[in-house]
Design a protein around this motif. Structure first.
Motif, PDB file in Angstrom:
ATOM      1  N   SER A   1    -133.301  13.881 -58.612  1.00 37.74           N
ATOM      2  CA  SER A   1    -132.192  14.003 -59.577  1.00 37.74           C
ATOM      3  C   SER A   1    -131.216  15.123 -59.190  1.00 37.74           C
ATOM      4  O   SER A   1    -130.029  15.071 -59.527  1.00 37.74           O
ATOM      5  N   LYS A   2    -131.716  16.134 -58.429  1.00 36.85           N
ATOM      6  CA  LYS A   2    -130.829  17.239 -58.022  1.00 36.85           C
ATOM      7  C   LYS A   2    -129.790  16.789 -56.986  1.00 36.85           C
ATOM      8  O   LYS A   2    -128.807  17.476 -56.739  1.00 36.85           O
ATOM      9  N   ASP A   3    -130.053  15.650 -56.368  1.00 39.03           N
ATOM     10  CA  ASP A   3    -129.124  15.162 -55.344  1.00 39.03           C
ATOM     11  C   ASP A   3    -128.129  14.148 -55.900  1.00 39.03           C
ATOM     12  O   ASP A   3    -127.408  13.499 -55.138  1.00 39.03           O
ATOM     13  N   ILE A   4    -128.134  13.990 -57.227  1.00 37.54           N
ATOM     14  CA  ILE A   4    -127.159  13.083 -57.849  1.00 37.54           C
ATOM     15  C   ILE A   4    -126.251  13.884 -58.779  1.00 37.54           C
ATOM     16  O   ILE A   4    -126.722  14.686 -59.582  1.00 37.54           O
ATOM     17  N   GLU A   5    -124.984  13.647 -58.669  1.00 37.62           N
ATOM     18  CA  GLU A   5    -124.017  14.169 -59.641  1.00 37.62           C
ATOM     19  C   GLU A   5    -123.351  12.973 -60.306  1.00 37.62           C
ATOM     20  O   GLU A   5    -122.989  12.003 -59.616  1.00 37.62           O
TER      21      GLU A   5
ATOM     22  N   VAL B   1    -114.202  16.459 -59.789  1.00 32.68           N
ATOM     23  CA  VAL B   1    -114.701  16.017 -58.488  1.00 32.68           C
ATOM     24  C   VAL B   1    -115.090  17.201 -57.601  1.00 32.68           C
ATOM     25  O   VAL B   1    -116.175  17.220 -57.017  1.00 32.68           O
ATOM     26  N   VAL B   2    -114.216  18.186 -57.525  1.00 30.44           N
ATOM     27  CA  VAL B   2    -114.455  19.313 -56.616  1.00 30.44           C
ATOM     28  C   VAL B   2    -115.734  20.043 -57.011  1.00 30.44           C
ATOM     29  O   VAL B   2    -116.599  20.336 -56.179  1.00 30.44           O
ATOM     30  N   TYR B   3    -115.879  20.286 -58.301  1.00 30.89           N
ATOM     31  CA  TYR B   3    -117.067  20.975 -58.815  1.00 30.89           C
ATOM     32  C   TYR B   3    -118.339  20.203 -58.438  1.00 30.89           C
ATOM     33  O   TYR B   3    -119.312  20.773 -57.937  1.00 30.89           O
ATOM     34  N   SER B   4    -118.311  18.873 -58.643  1.00 34.80           N
ATOM     35  CA  SER B   4    -119.497  18.048 -58.342  1.00 34.80           C
ATOM     36  C   SER B   4    -119.794  18.035 -56.846  1.00 34.80           C
ATOM     37  O   SER B   4    -120.945  18.137 -56.425  1.00 34.80           O
ATOM     38  N   LEU B   5    -118.740  17.930 -56.037  1.00 35.54           N
ATOM     39  CA  LEU B   5    -118.956  17.895 -54.585  1.00 35.54           C
ATOM     40  C   LEU B   5    -119.482  19.236 -54.080  1.00 35.54           C
ATOM     41  O   LEU B   5    -120.382  19.286 -53.237  1.00 35.54           O
ATOM     42  N   GLU B   6    -118.948  20.322 -54.617  1.00 41.51           N
ATOM     43  CA  GLU B   6    -119.433  21.660 -54.219  1.00 41.51           C
ATOM     44  C   GLU B   6    -120.924  21.775 -54.529  1.00 41.51           C
ATOM     45  O   GLU B   6    -121.696  22.302 -53.737  1.00 41.51           O
ATOM     46  N   LYS B   7    -121.309  21.259 -55.681  1.00 42.06           N
ATOM     47  CA  LYS B   7    -122.731  21.311 -56.081  1.00 42.06           C
ATOM     48  C   LYS B   7    -123.593  20.510 -55.104  1.00 42.06           C
ATOM     49  O   LYS B   7    -124.647  20.956 -54.676  1.00 42.06           O
ATOM     50  N   LEU B   8    -123.111  19.333 -54.741  1.00 47.72           N
ATOM     51  CA  LEU B   8    -123.867  18.489 -53.807  1.00 47.72           C
ATOM     52  C   LEU B   8    -123.931  19.132 -52.426  1.00 47.72           C
ATOM     53  O   LEU B   8    -124.964  19.095 -51.756  1.00 47.72           O
TER      54      LEU B   8
ATOM     55  N   ALA C   1    -108.136  12.869 -55.031  1.00 42.99           N
ATOM     56  CA  ALA C   1    -109.048  13.773 -55.758  1.00 42.99           C
ATOM     57  C   ALA C   1    -109.930  14.553 -54.781  1.00 42.99           C
ATOM     58  O   ALA C   1    -110.349  15.672 -55.049  1.00 42.99           O
ATOM     59  N   PHE C   2    -110.207  13.938 -53.628  1.00 42.49           N
ATOM     60  CA  PHE C   2    -111.069  14.578 -52.631  1.00 42.49           C
ATOM     61  C   PHE C   2    -110.296  15.514 -51.706  1.00 42.49           C
ATOM     62  O   PHE C   2    -110.890  16.225 -50.919  1.00 42.49           O
TER      63      PHE C   2
ATOM     64  N   LEU D   1    -115.723  18.294 -45.727  1.00 34.15           N
ATOM     65  CA  LEU D   1    -116.028  16.867 -45.815  1.00 34.15           C
ATOM     66  C   LEU D   1    -115.101  16.057 -44.926  1.00 34.15           C
ATOM     67  O   LEU D   1    -114.004  16.495 -44.627  1.00 34.15           O
ATOM     68  N   PHE D   2    -115.542  14.873 -44.539  1.00 31.96           N
ATOM     69  CA  PHE D   2    -114.585  13.922 -43.977  1.00 31.96           C
ATOM     70  C   PHE D   2    -114.920  12.532 -44.483  1.00 31.96           C
ATOM     71  O   PHE D   2    -116.086  12.233 -44.765  1.00 31.96           O
ATOM     72  N   LEU D   3    -113.903  11.737 -44.656  1.00 26.59           N
ATOM     73  CA  LEU D   3    -114.115  10.383 -45.156  1.00 26.59           C
ATOM     74  C   LEU D   3    -114.565   9.506 -43.999  1.00 26.59           C
ATOM     75  O   LEU D   3    -113.811   9.219 -43.090  1.00 26.59           O
TER      76      LEU D   3
END
Ligand SMILES: Nc1nc2c(ncn2[C@@H]2O[C@H](COP(=O)(O)OP(=O)(O)OP(=O)(O)O)[C@@H](O)[C@H]2O)c(=O)[nH]1
Length: 318
Positions: free
Chosen positions: A59-63, A78-85, A109-110, A119-121
């Protein structure tokens, strides 16, 4: 060495098979000895998709971002969630968008200054519901039709799913439809989002595409908003009559585009995951121990009609 983490975005209209694909990709990532993180965006208030993939991933690997699209109202989360991941050091991040997301806006948003260097898409995957593509005129809303087209335009990989529900002779028509929007993406026909996932993972090591460059080739679709698209979530009864409930869902056609949630069924033990897309309704027995609920997603849905309909189904049973 390029230390940026690859992001694979899974797009596609409501019910096209995104979560089914996500679940398989998480399994495949594990089998490859890699670590996946997942960002799931739900248009409705409840995290149904997160719940569905939860047996496959910590569950820690899902935002999860619920109750709106990361391409519009939820962009700032989005930024907050990605930083967490990113703090979990994943080898790859899968992003499942809502079924009505505009990919151009997702990329935007990314493209935040703080995360773009991390990150890269890697791949933009678009799931296409084969049946829905062939019956496109069932979409009441022109903007939603535009969304389906924009999702096709943005894709590197176009997965035409649910081909068990169509006449196989329609494949050329589907290819022509797709090619009108996207001339270069790879097209794969599937059922239950199953195909050779090398087409996804080959891109994990190919760190060439930047988030900002993705939409250089097409920006004409602009920002879309969906004034008439709504979600309604309500607590689910625990004794629904399966057949009457199915008929009720069909009575909401064509305004109802998607319904999902967890319910109890009359004369059956345990709880069931409801999956309703167009005229297909499936109840799957699941281990689920939280509050039951139903989410309806559609155009100009009549909340009163839905509340009263569910209430009357409940009362018929008691
Ligand atoms: N018949 C059929 N059903 C499928 C196929 N792939 C997925 N489904 C079913 O379609 C329903 C919706 O699939 P999901 O993977 O949840 O679709 P989604 O795109 O994630 O849905 P949203 O997140 O609500 O937009 C589920 O009941 C799936 O089991 C397929 O190839 N054929």
């Amino acid at each position: 060495m390029d230390a940026r983490v690859p992001v694979i975005v899974i797009n596609g209209f409501l019910g096209s098979g995104k979560t089914t694909l996500l679940k398989s990709l998480i399994k495949e990532t594990k089998e490859k000895g890699l670590k996946a993180s997942v960002l799931i965006n739900e248009f409705g208030k409840n995290d149904t998709d997160g719940q569905i993939v939860s047996p496959e991933i910590n569950s820690k690997d899902i935002e999860t971002i619920v109750d709106g699209c990361i391409c519009c109202t939820k962009k700032s989360e989005v930024v907050y969630s990605l930083e967490k991941l990113l703090r979990k050091s994943p080898d790859v991040i899968f992003v499942e968008s809502t079924g009505v997301a505009n990919p151009e806006e997702i990329v935007d948003a990314f493209s935040n200054r703080e995360i773009i260097s991390k990150l890269f898409l890697s791949k933009m995957v678009t799931m296409i519901d084969a049946q829905q593509l062939l019956e496109q005129n069932i979409l009441l809303d022109k903007k939603l039709q535009n969304t389906v087209e924009t999702q096709m335009i943005a894709a590197d990989l176009l997965i035409v799913n649910k081909i068990d529900l169509i006449d196989k002779t329609s494949k050329p028509e589907i290819i022509t439809d797709i090619r009108e929007n996207n001339e270069r993406g790879k097209i794969i026909f599937t059922t239950y989002s199953t195909f050779d996932y090398k087409y996804i993972f080959e891109s994990v090591t190919n760190k060439t595409k930047s988030l900002t460059s993705l939409f250089d080739r097409d920006s004409q679709h602009g920002n879309l908003s969906y004034t008439s698209l709504a979600t309604i979530t309500l607590p689910a009864p625990n004794n629904l009559n399966e057949e009457k409930f199915k008929s009720f869902l069909l009575s909401l056609h064509p305004n109802l585009l998607r319904a999902k949630g967890y319910v109890g069924l009359q004369d059956k033990n345990g709880l069931f995951l409801l999956q309703h897309v167009k005229n297909n309704t499936v109840f799957q027995k699941v281990e689920y121990h939280k509050e039951t609920y139903l989410t309806f997603i559609g155009i100009d849905l009549d909340a009163k009609q839905i509340y009263e309909g569910i209430n009357s189904l409940q009362n018929q049973n008691s």
